[in-house]
Design an enzyme around this catalytic site. Structure first.
Site, PDB file in Angstrom:
ATOM      1  N   TYR A 202       0.859  -1.186   0.000  1.00 33.93           N
ATOM      2  CA  TYR A 202       0.000   0.000   0.000  1.00 33.93           C
ATOM      3  C   TYR A 202       0.893   1.233   0.000  1.00 33.93           C
ATOM      4  O   TYR A 202       1.948   1.242  -0.638  1.00 33.93           O
ATOM      5  CB  TYR A 202      -0.944  -0.078   1.208  1.00 33.93           C
ATOM      6  CG  TYR A 202      -2.087   0.915   1.181  1.00 33.93           C
ATOM      7  CD1 TYR A 202      -2.860   1.099   0.039  1.00 33.93           C
ATOM      8  CD2 TYR A 202      -2.403   1.671   2.307  1.00 33.93           C
ATOM      9  CE1 TYR A 202      -3.908   2.003   0.019  1.00 33.93           C
ATOM     10  CE2 TYR A 202      -3.452   2.568   2.298  1.00 33.93           C
ATOM     11  CZ  TYR A 202      -4.197   2.744   1.150  1.00 33.93           C
ATOM     12  OH  TYR A 202      -5.234   3.632   1.140  1.00 33.93           O
TER      13      TYR A 202
ATOM     14  N   LYS B 153      -6.378  -1.778  -2.104  1.00 37.58           N
ATOM     15  CA  LYS B 153      -7.384  -1.522  -1.064  1.00 37.58           C
ATOM     16  C   LYS B 153      -8.047  -2.824  -0.623  1.00 37.58           C
ATOM     17  O   LYS B 153      -8.240  -3.077   0.579  1.00 37.58           O
ATOM     18  CB  LYS B 153      -8.449  -0.561  -1.594  1.00 37.58           C
ATOM     19  CG  LYS B 153      -7.983   0.872  -1.738  1.00 37.58           C
ATOM     20  CD  LYS B 153      -8.003   1.596  -0.406  1.00 37.58           C
ATOM     21  CE  LYS B 153      -7.673   3.060  -0.574  1.00 37.58           C
ATOM     22  NZ  LYS B 153      -7.730   3.811   0.689  1.00 37.58           N
TER      23      LYS B 153
END
Length: 568
Positions: A109, A180
């Site tokens: 991420y 995500k």
């Protein structure tokens, strides 16, 4: 035909049943065990001779995978490695992340995912998710019917126009949706077999992408106006028809579109926009935690939000709700929040003011007595004249919080709050070590990307990362489990309070306003419980919830472990 079904034997033990031939079982990321297929499974599934002779445990496989991960010389190469692992075996990917989550988070991420987005066409390996484009929007019902996931419950969708701090990325935005969704599973235990990343490839205005021979997206200028609205509406309508109980998270839409798309479709399916609402919830949590350290009420702070995109306005809205929680009216709260964009402080008489900014535009009379060099107050002038105590940076502008601005805030309060939240790391408004040096260590600092501890004399100060991953996985898990009909403002405030409550007091005493990333799962469990209780309180649940929410939440959690596989 479904690739597999999850079943339970007569003693309640879970197993997977499949009719796929062995070769395809070993290619399916939700079935593949690599070298952990047992001797019995190899015979039953037709895998004998296709795998190395040695049968390994999950832990033995992970030892090899982690050594390979560590051998990659750069963050981007590590990102490519773990994404390839996810395409090969979801269990191995999530088990590796689970055991090394603090080390893995910056790779899967923020900040490394930004490079993954920019290089997505060049790194593309295998299909994952759904691409909706002008070329296939008329066949959406058929496309959704052909998905390998028979029951989609969670969708993350983007049009890729406002990715992180790097803007329009066209087809590459698919990487942000994949990232995500991996956090939904890693942080909250959402079954990856129920998730779907979606990129609405409506074209791109980025010249270098359109001219790149390796670019894999639609080669046209971005759709706008009625044509764009029609494509988004067609997607939502088809999704609701096929998966009427799905949760839809909107991601990285730009400015006005972020608000328009959310408002237009939030009642079609339970929906939220993480940039607007998730970011706001995380920032509010950090401010609530800061209040415990300073002894100040949020309602007494004077706040600058520097950056008036979807994230900035979303943060301002959530700060208003936090101040309302402490007794202010919405109007009183808005008077304490000063929203700035690239032109300076947003005033109500500005010509051509975008609709989504009007909510936080200050009346010109508020600045009538200010000492200004021009007609529009700058960041420094606003800090000085409004006596600002809190700086929230969502501008994407590196170095926007210079020494003069930070020292000005420090002159207004004994403990200035400075949140430099823009991602990726190169876009941060200020470096934590600079902020602490300019304020003689008095500031409480938070960032959007991970930063190392700052050493001040004999003291080491941890820097809390205000990462949305502390909020949205638990929020989404609670919505899915409760079958909530809507994601409410009250649920978001409950999530903020829960995250602040789970911050270790010893860490707060050191100056950090968010938990360590190693606490990501525990934080999201607290968030999910708080959101479940708030959904019950507001009467938006679509099912009756059990009395013991904690036990139920843990029982429903998908875990990265190999289940027995049987031939159908």
């Amino acid at each position: 035909m479904n690739a597999y079904e999850k079943k339970h034997d007569s003693e309640g033990r879970a197993y997977l049943e499949t009719a796929l031939p062995g070769y395809l079982v070993a290619r399916h990321p939700l079935l593949n065990k690599g070298t952990s297929f047992s001797a019995e499974e190899r015979r039953a599934l037709g895998l004998d001779g296709l795998l190395p002779p040695r049968v390994e445990t999950l832990e033995q496989q992970l030892a090899r995978l982690y050594a390979n991960f560590q051998s990659r010389p750069s963050a981007v190469e590590k990102h490519v490695y773990v994404r390839a692992l996810q395409d090969n075996s979801e269990v191995l990917f999530y088990a590796l992340v689970d055991r090394h989550i603090e080390e893995m988070m910056p790779i899967i991420y923020t900040p490394t995912v930004a490079a993954g987005v920019e290089q997505f066409s060049r790194l593309w390996r295998t299909p994952r998710g759904l691409v909706v484009s002008p070329e296939n929007v008329g066949q959406l019902d058929a496309l959704l019917a052909e998905l390998p996931q028979p029951d989609v419950q969670l969708v993350v969708a983007t049009d890729s126009e406002g990715i992180l701090g790097i803007g329009d990325q066209g087809y590459g935005g698919q990487a942000i949706c994949i990232g995500k969704l991996s956090l939904y599973t890693a942080a909250a235990g959402v079954d990856p077999g129920l998730t779907l990343p979606v990129v609405l490839d409506v074209g791109t205005n980025r010249k270098e992408l359109l001219e790149d021979p390796m670019y894999l997206g639609v080669r046209r200028a971005r759709m706008e106006g009625p044509e764009y609205d029609a494509l988004v509406a067609a997607f939502v309508t088809a999704l609701k028809r096929r998966f009427p109980n799905a949760l839809l998270q909107w991601e990285d839409f730009s400015k006005q579109k972020a608000f328009d798309v959310l408002e237009r479709h939030r009642d079609a399916l339970p929906s939220f926009n993480d940039d607007i609402q998730g970011t706001g919830a995380v920032v509010l949590s950090g401010l609530l935690a800061a209040g415990r350290r300073t002894g100040r009420k949020l309602a007494d702070e004077v706040v600058v939000v520097h950056g008036a995109g979807a994230g900035g306005v979303g943060v301002a809205r959530q700060v208003v709700r936090g101040m309302q929680r402490e007794g202010l009216s919405a109007e009183e709260a808005r008077r304490r929040i000063f929203l700035l964009d690239s032109k300076g402080l947003i005033l109500a008489d500005r010509k051509g003011l975008e609709p989504y900014k009007r909510e936080f535009a200050q009346e010109p009379g508020r600045v009538a007595g200010w000492r200004l060099a021009g007609s529009i107050p700058s960041l420094l002038e606003t800090v000085n004249e409004a006596r600002v105590t809190v700086l929230l940076g969502l501008s994407g502008q590196r170095g926007a919080f210079g020494e003069d601005v930070v020292r000005a805030v420090a002159a207004n309060t004994p403990t200035p709050l400075v949140f430099a939240l823009s991602n990726p790391t190169a876009n941060t408004e200020a470096l934590p070590e600079d902020v602490l040096r300019w304020t003689e260590g008095r500031a409480l600092v938070a960032t959007g990307s991970p930063f190392p501890d700052v050493v001040l004399g004999d003291t080491s100060r941890p820097v809390g990362q205000g990462n949305n991953a502390f909020i949205f996985p638990g929020l989404g898990q609670a919505v899915l489990l409760s079958r909530a009909r809507r994601v409410t403002d009250g649920m978001l405030v409950a999530a903020s309070v829960a995250l602040a409550d789970c911050l270790d007091p010893a860490r707060l005493a050191q100056g950090a306003l968010f938990p360590r990333m190693s606490s990501l799962r525990a934080a999201n469990r607290s968030v999910a419980l708080a959101v479940l209780r708030q959904a019950q309180k507001e009467g938006v649940c679509g099912r009756e919830l059990p009395a013991d929410l904690e036990a139920w939440l843990e029982n429903e959690r998908w875990k990265p472990e190999f289940l027995p596989i049987r031939r159908k």
